[in-house]
Design a protein around this motif. Structure first.
Motif, PDB file in Angstrom:
ATOM      1  N   ASP A  35       0.801  -1.667   0.098  1.00  0.00           N
ATOM      2  CA  ASP A  35       0.118   0.021  -0.221  1.00  0.00           C
ATOM      3  C   ASP A  35       0.530   1.505  -0.464  1.00  0.00           C
ATOM      4  N   LEU A  36       2.266   0.689   0.148  1.00  0.00           N
ATOM      5  CA  LEU A  36       2.971   2.621   0.513  1.00  0.00           C
ATOM      6  C   LEU A  36       3.446   3.009  -1.408  1.00  0.00           C
ATOM      7  N   ASP A  37       3.074   4.641  -1.698  1.00  0.00           N
ATOM      8  CA  ASP A  37       3.288   5.231  -2.821  1.00  0.00           C
ATOM      9  C   ASP A  37       4.959   4.689  -3.042  1.00  0.00           C
ATOM     10  N   LEU A  38       5.374   3.966  -4.122  1.00  0.00           N
ATOM     11  CA  LEU A  38       6.643   3.804  -4.353  1.00  0.00           C
ATOM     12  C   LEU A  38       6.800   3.417  -5.702  1.00  0.00           C
ATOM     13  N   ASP A  39       8.179   4.194  -7.029  1.00  0.00           N
ATOM     14  CA  ASP A  39       7.591   4.020  -8.301  1.00  0.00           C
ATOM     15  C   ASP A  39       8.545   2.008  -8.621  1.00  0.00           C
ATOM     16  N   ARG A  40       7.591   1.535  -8.826  1.00  0.00           N
ATOM     17  CA  ARG A  40       7.529   0.687  -8.567  1.00  0.00           C
ATOM     18  C   ARG A  40       8.263  -0.291 -10.694  1.00  0.00           C
ATOM     19  N   ARG A  41       9.449  -0.563 -10.247  1.00  0.00           N
ATOM     20  CA  ARG A  41      10.259  -0.739 -11.456  1.00  0.00           C
ATOM     21  C   ARG A  41      10.626  -2.814 -11.441  1.00  0.00           C
ATOM     22  N   GLU A  42      10.431  -3.018 -12.677  1.00  0.00           N
ATOM     23  CA  GLU A  42      11.268  -4.386 -12.884  1.00  0.00           C
ATOM     24  C   GLU A  42      12.258  -4.137 -12.708  1.00  0.00           C
ATOM     25  N   ALA A  43      12.872  -5.376 -11.578  1.00  0.00           N
ATOM     26  CA  ALA A  43      14.222  -5.835 -11.397  1.00  0.00           C
ATOM     27  C   ALA A  43      14.929  -6.362 -12.715  1.00  0.00           C
ATOM     28  N   PRO A  44      15.805  -5.643 -13.818  1.00  0.00           N
ATOM     29  CA  PRO A  44      16.596  -6.332 -14.750  1.00  0.00           C
ATOM     30  C   PRO A  44      17.420  -7.541 -15.050  1.00  0.00           C
ATOM     31  N   LEU A  45      17.550  -8.225 -15.613  1.00  0.00           N
ATOM     32  CA  LEU A  45      18.570  -9.057 -15.980  1.00  0.00           C
ATOM     33  C   LEU A  45      20.296  -8.446 -15.484  1.00  0.00           C
ATOM     34  N   ALA A  46      21.064  -8.942 -14.689  1.00  0.00           N
ATOM     35  CA  ALA A  46      22.557  -8.411 -14.662  1.00  0.00           C
ATOM     36  C   ALA A  46      22.902  -9.145 -15.623  1.00  0.00           C
ATOM     37  N   THR A  47      23.399  -8.388 -16.524  1.00  0.00           N
ATOM     38  CA  THR A  47      24.382  -8.556 -17.757  1.00  0.00           C
ATOM     39  C   THR A  47      25.504  -9.491 -17.043  1.00  0.00           C
ATOM     40  N   ASP A  48      25.711  -9.624 -18.421  1.00  0.00           N
ATOM     41  CA  ASP A  48      27.026 -10.651 -17.602  1.00  0.00           C
ATOM     42  C   ASP A  48      28.934  -9.849 -17.569  1.00  0.00           C
ATOM     43  N   ALA A  49      28.757  -8.056 -18.387  1.00  0.00           N
ATOM     44  CA  ALA A  49      29.323  -7.795 -17.441  1.00  0.00           C
ATOM     45  C   ALA A  49      29.356  -6.924 -16.087  1.00  0.00           C
TER      46      ALA A  49
END
Length: 305
Positions: A35-49
């Motif tokens: 219920d918190l007002d957060l900017d929710r974003r997808e955690a992306p896959l880490a690149t090999d780099a």
């Protein structure tokens, strides 16, 4: 606004029945923040780099080849891979890197990465303590070597010493790593005499049975040194297993202690105009984990506001 990086792939990293680092940890965290007002974003896959900032290619290959077709594959006595483990492990590291980029590039000052598996026990070629990749250390090295920062602080208040983060940052003069942790306790590292190649590592062992007031006194001293260092970015390894209800250790922190410590870290960060990224580590009593994460993120949001 505080950013929240998460991804439901965290539910596909399975451990054997009864294992404390369980799928339900992710649900407990996400429900606590629902219920918190957060900017929710997808955690992306880490690149090999990104992963190669801390782990050699042969380690990445070994982890990928160890993923089983079914069941759980044991990497060490308490660290496992299931068929769906590699994606969330990469997203835990990738979320930490993305959070660093987001706070450095945008108007948001704080971010929380709510992914599992955790990362602070993973060494360069050794998965251990439920951890596959060194998420916080990868994020710190990304900030230094890819984003051009000069001074990063990694602050770890998990009840277990972040041996992996310490090892991965041992030779980094641009990173101050500070940890409070119960001692004696697994993994057995984190003595005050362990100070890094450049004197930039601070360990504050805490006696079993000690409470939040003891921890706050230790962190007051630590944060004075962090302030003198003047970090441009603070990365928190946010473990909540120092809570008095946690089954894996013996400290007696209360939920409000995590809020108080978070507030103290944010106060010092504000003084050096540092952005703050927090990455989930431990916490194995589901009710205590949810309440403590909520208190932690509430405090991050007050800084963001």
């Amino acid at each position: 606004m505080t950013l929240l990086f998460a991804d439901p792939s965290a539910l596909s990293h399975a451990s054997p029945p009864g294992h404390p680092e369980q799928v339900a940890r992710y649900d407990a965290v996400i429900e606590a923040l629902a219920d918190l007002d957060l900017d929710r974003r997808e955690a992306p896959l880490a690149t090999d780099a990104s992963l190669l900032l801390c782990h050699p290619q042969r380690y990445l290959d070994r982890i990928a080849s160890a993923v089983p077709d079914a069941g759980c594959a044991m990497l060490d006595a308490d660290t496992y891979l299931s068929p769906g483990s590699l994606e969330p492990a990469r997203r835990a590291a990738g979320g930490a890197v993305a959070a660093v980029d987001a706070v450095l590039d945008g108007s948001d000052d704080t971010a929380f990465v709510a992914m599992r598996p955790p990362g602070h026990h993973a060494e360069a070629e050794t998965p251990m303590g439920f951890c596959i990749f060194g998420n916080a250390a990868i994020a710190a090295k990304h900030a230094l070597h890819k984003r051009g920062l000069s001074r990063v602080a990694v602050l770890d208040f998990d009840v277990h010493h972040g041996n992996g983060t310490q090892a991965l940052l041992w030779d980094e003069p641009g990173v101050i790593f500070a940890s409070s942790h119960q001692m004696p306790l697994w993994p057995g590292t984190g003595a005050a005499q362990e100070t890094g190649a450049h004197g930039q590592i601070i360990n504050a062992p805490l006696p079993p049975g000690s409470d939040g007031s003891t921890a706050r006194a230790a962190w007051d001293e630590i944060l004075g040194r962090v302030a003198a260092f003047g970090p441009e970015l603070v990365i928190i390894s946010a473990g909540f297993d120092a809570h008095t209800d946690d089954p894996l250790a013996g400290l007696n922190w209360q939920t409000q202690d995590f809020a108080a410590l978070t507030g103290a870290i944010l106060y010092r960060a504000r003084n050096s105009d540092a952005k703050v990224v927090s990455c989930l580590e431990g916490g194995y009593n589901l009710a205590a984990l949810g309440a403590s994460v909520r208190a932690h993120v509430d405090t991050l949001m007050r800084r963001a506001g």
